[in-house]
Motif scaffolding. Structure first.
Motif, mmCIF file in Angstrom:
data_model
loop_
_atom_site.group_PDB
_atom_site.id
_atom_site.type_symbol
_atom_site.label_atom_id
_atom_site.label_comp_id
_atom_site.label_asym_id
_atom_site.label_seq_id
_atom_site.Cartn_x
_atom_site.Cartn_y
_atom_site.Cartn_z
ATOM 1 N N PHE A 33 0.837 -1.208 0.000
ATOM 2 C CA PHE A 33 0.000 0.000 0.000
ATOM 3 C C PHE A 33 0.867 1.250 0.000
ATOM 4 O O PHE A 33 1.791 1.396 0.787
ATOM 5 C CB PHE A 33 -0.916 0.009 1.230
ATOM 6 C CG PHE A 33 -1.728 1.267 1.372
ATOM 7 C CD1 PHE A 33 -2.872 1.453 0.616
ATOM 8 C CD2 PHE A 33 -1.350 2.270 2.258
ATOM 9 C CE1 PHE A 33 -3.638 2.615 0.744
ATOM 10 C CE2 PHE A 33 -2.095 3.429 2.390
ATOM 11 C CZ PHE A 33 -3.242 3.596 1.629
ATOM 12 N N LEU A 34 0.565 2.147 -0.911
ATOM 13 C CA LEU A 34 1.246 3.436 -0.988
ATOM 14 C C LEU A 34 0.197 4.425 -1.483
ATOM 15 O O LEU A 34 -0.120 4.462 -2.661
ATOM 16 C CB LEU A 34 2.438 3.370 -1.943
ATOM 17 C CG LEU A 34 3.259 4.637 -2.091
ATOM 18 C CD1 LEU A 34 3.860 5.075 -0.752
ATOM 19 C CD2 LEU A 34 4.369 4.414 -3.109
ATOM 20 N N ARG A 35 -0.360 5.193 -0.584
ATOM 21 C CA ARG A 35 -1.520 6.028 -0.897
ATOM 22 C C ARG A 35 -1.284 6.998 -2.036
ATOM 23 O O ARG A 35 -2.209 7.423 -2.705
ATOM 24 C CB ARG A 35 -2.011 6.770 0.333
ATOM 25 C CG ARG A 35 -1.038 7.800 0.830
ATOM 26 C CD ARG A 35 -1.578 8.617 1.980
ATOM 27 N NE ARG A 35 -0.573 9.546 2.439
ATOM 28 C CZ ARG A 35 -0.269 10.682 1.834
ATOM 29 N NH1 ARG A 35 -0.900 11.037 0.759
ATOM 30 N NH2 ARG A 35 0.670 11.465 2.314
ATOM 31 N N THR A 36 -0.040 7.368 -2.282
ATOM 32 C CA THR A 36 0.248 8.341 -3.327
ATOM 33 C C THR A 36 0.494 7.704 -4.688
ATOM 34 O O THR A 36 0.654 8.420 -5.678
ATOM 35 C CB THR A 36 1.472 9.190 -2.950
ATOM 36 O OG1 THR A 36 2.581 8.307 -2.736
ATOM 37 C CG2 THR A 36 1.206 10.009 -1.705
ATOM 38 N N ALA A 37 0.536 6.379 -4.757
ATOM 39 C CA ALA A 37 0.788 5.701 -6.032
ATOM 40 C C ALA A 37 -0.533 5.437 -6.756
ATOM 41 O O ALA A 37 -1.547 5.122 -6.137
ATOM 42 C CB ALA A 37 1.535 4.399 -5.794
ATOM 43 N N TYR A 38 -0.493 5.575 -8.064
ATOM 44 C CA TYR A 38 -1.706 5.440 -8.865
ATOM 45 C C TYR A 38 -2.523 4.198 -8.527
ATOM 46 O O TYR A 38 -3.712 4.274 -8.305
ATOM 47 C CB TYR A 38 -1.333 5.395 -10.346
ATOM 48 C CG TYR A 38 -1.470 6.709 -11.050
ATOM 49 C CD1 TYR A 38 -1.190 7.912 -10.415
ATOM 50 C CD2 TYR A 38 -1.873 6.751 -12.366
ATOM 51 C CE1 TYR A 38 -1.309 9.119 -11.067
ATOM 52 C CE2 TYR A 38 -1.989 7.949 -13.041
ATOM 53 C CZ TYR A 38 -1.714 9.125 -12.392
ATOM 54 O OH TYR A 38 -1.837 10.306 -13.045
ATOM 55 N N GLN A 39 -1.901 3.039 -8.563
ATOM 56 C CA GLN A 39 -2.653 1.789 -8.396
ATOM 57 C C GLN A 39 -2.275 1.032 -7.126
ATOM 58 O O GLN A 39 -2.530 -0.155 -7.019
ATOM 59 C CB GLN A 39 -2.442 0.885 -9.620
ATOM 60 C CG GLN A 39 -2.907 1.484 -10.913
ATOM 61 C CD GLN A 39 -4.411 1.766 -10.948
ATOM 62 O OE1 GLN A 39 -5.198 1.178 -10.214
ATOM 63 N NE2 GLN A 39 -4.822 2.675 -11.801
ATOM 64 N N LEU A 40 -1.727 1.704 -6.172
ATOM 65 C CA LEU A 40 -1.316 1.030 -4.935
ATOM 66 C C LEU A 40 -2.081 1.520 -3.716
ATOM 67 O O LEU A 40 -1.614 1.391 -2.593
ATOM 68 C CB LEU A 40 0.196 1.183 -4.717
ATOM 69 C CG LEU A 40 1.086 0.540 -5.785
ATOM 70 C CD1 LEU A 40 2.550 0.798 -5.476
ATOM 71 C CD2 LEU A 40 0.819 -0.941 -5.900
ATOM 72 N N GLY A 41 -3.259 2.093 -3.930
ATOM 73 C CA GLY A 41 -4.055 2.510 -2.788
ATOM 74 C C GLY A 41 -4.838 3.786 -2.976
ATOM 75 O O GLY A 41 -5.716 4.103 -2.176
ATOM 76 N N ALA A 42 -4.528 4.551 -4.011
ATOM 77 C CA ALA A 42 -5.267 5.798 -4.248
ATOM 78 C C ALA A 42 -6.724 5.486 -4.599
ATOM 79 O O ALA A 42 -7.052 4.389 -5.032
ATOM 80 C CB ALA A 42 -4.622 6.582 -5.387
ATOM 81 N N VAL A 43 -7.595 6.451 -4.407
ATOM 82 C CA VAL A 43 -9.005 6.323 -4.772
ATOM 83 C C VAL A 43 -9.210 7.003 -6.120
ATOM 84 O O VAL A 43 -8.888 8.175 -6.280
ATOM 85 C CB VAL A 43 -9.917 6.985 -3.707
ATOM 86 C CG1 VAL A 43 -11.348 7.079 -4.195
ATOM 87 C CG2 VAL A 43 -9.838 6.214 -2.398
ATOM 88 N N TRP A 44 -9.698 6.252 -7.073
ATOM 89 C CA TRP A 44 -10.057 6.780 -8.388
ATOM 90 C C TRP A 44 -11.570 6.869 -8.424
ATOM 91 O O TRP A 44 -12.269 5.866 -8.254
ATOM 92 C CB TRP A 44 -9.579 5.843 -9.487
ATOM 93 C CG TRP A 44 -8.110 5.820 -9.701
ATOM 94 C CD1 TRP A 44 -7.164 5.296 -8.857
ATOM 95 C CD2 TRP A 44 -7.406 6.339 -10.822
ATOM 96 N NE1 TRP A 44 -5.924 5.456 -9.399
ATOM 97 C CE2 TRP A 44 -6.040 6.089 -10.616
ATOM 98 C CE3 TRP A 44 -7.799 6.980 -11.988
ATOM 99 C CZ2 TRP A 44 -5.074 6.470 -11.520
ATOM 100 C CZ3 TRP A 44 -6.830 7.345 -12.897
ATOM 101 C CH2 TRP A 44 -5.479 7.093 -12.664
#
Length: 142
Positions: free
Chosen positions: A43-54
């Motif tokens: 999990f990395l909240r700032t990464a596109y597909q590793l935890g961010a909400v789209w």
């Protein structure tokens, strides 16, 4: 015909498992669905597909929930998407901290980093909201 019914039942069972998983707090935030669980080691909240909400993924999940009969969850997803849109417009994505209560969107000079508004976000949001609007029936001229 029996094989098709069995295949449809299996698909529905899989969909229900996915919906149950998406409802968990490590995936569902008040602004939408994460792209990866906040419990994941990756999990990395700032990464596109590793935890961010789209936002558009949340809208697609709402469509899926509705298609499989989970209208309550579809409404919750619609509300979370609407909350993000009301607070941030149509962001490309939002980073939600692990606590699920703090968000940040990518902006440069006050505008989203990519297109404004994001076409896929605006389109999926419109499609979801349009489903709730009353349809005006105008008689056809003959």
């Amino acid at each position: 015909w029996e094989a098709e019914k069995k295949k449809a039942k299996k698909g529905n069972e899989e969909a229900q498992k996915i919906l149950v998983r998406l409802k968990k707090p490590d995936m569902f935030t008040k602004w939408g669905i994460r792209t990866r669980s906040s419990l994941s080691r990756q999990f990395l909240r700032t990464a596109y597909q590793l935890g961010a909400v789209w936002d558009y993924i949340t809208n697609m999940a709402a469509e899926g929930a509705e298609n499989y009969g989970d209208y309550s969850f579809a409404e919750q997803l619609d509300n979370s998407s609407a909350a993000l849109e009301q607070e941030e417009g149509f962001p490309e994505l939002a980073t939600i901290y692990k606590n699920g209560t703090t968000k940040k969107t990518y902006k440069e000079n006050g505008l989203p980093v990519a297109c404004k508004p994001m076409a896929w976000t605006a389109a999926t949001s419109y499609a979801r909201r349009a489903a709730y609007l009353p349809v005006a029936h105008t008689p056809l001229a003959v």
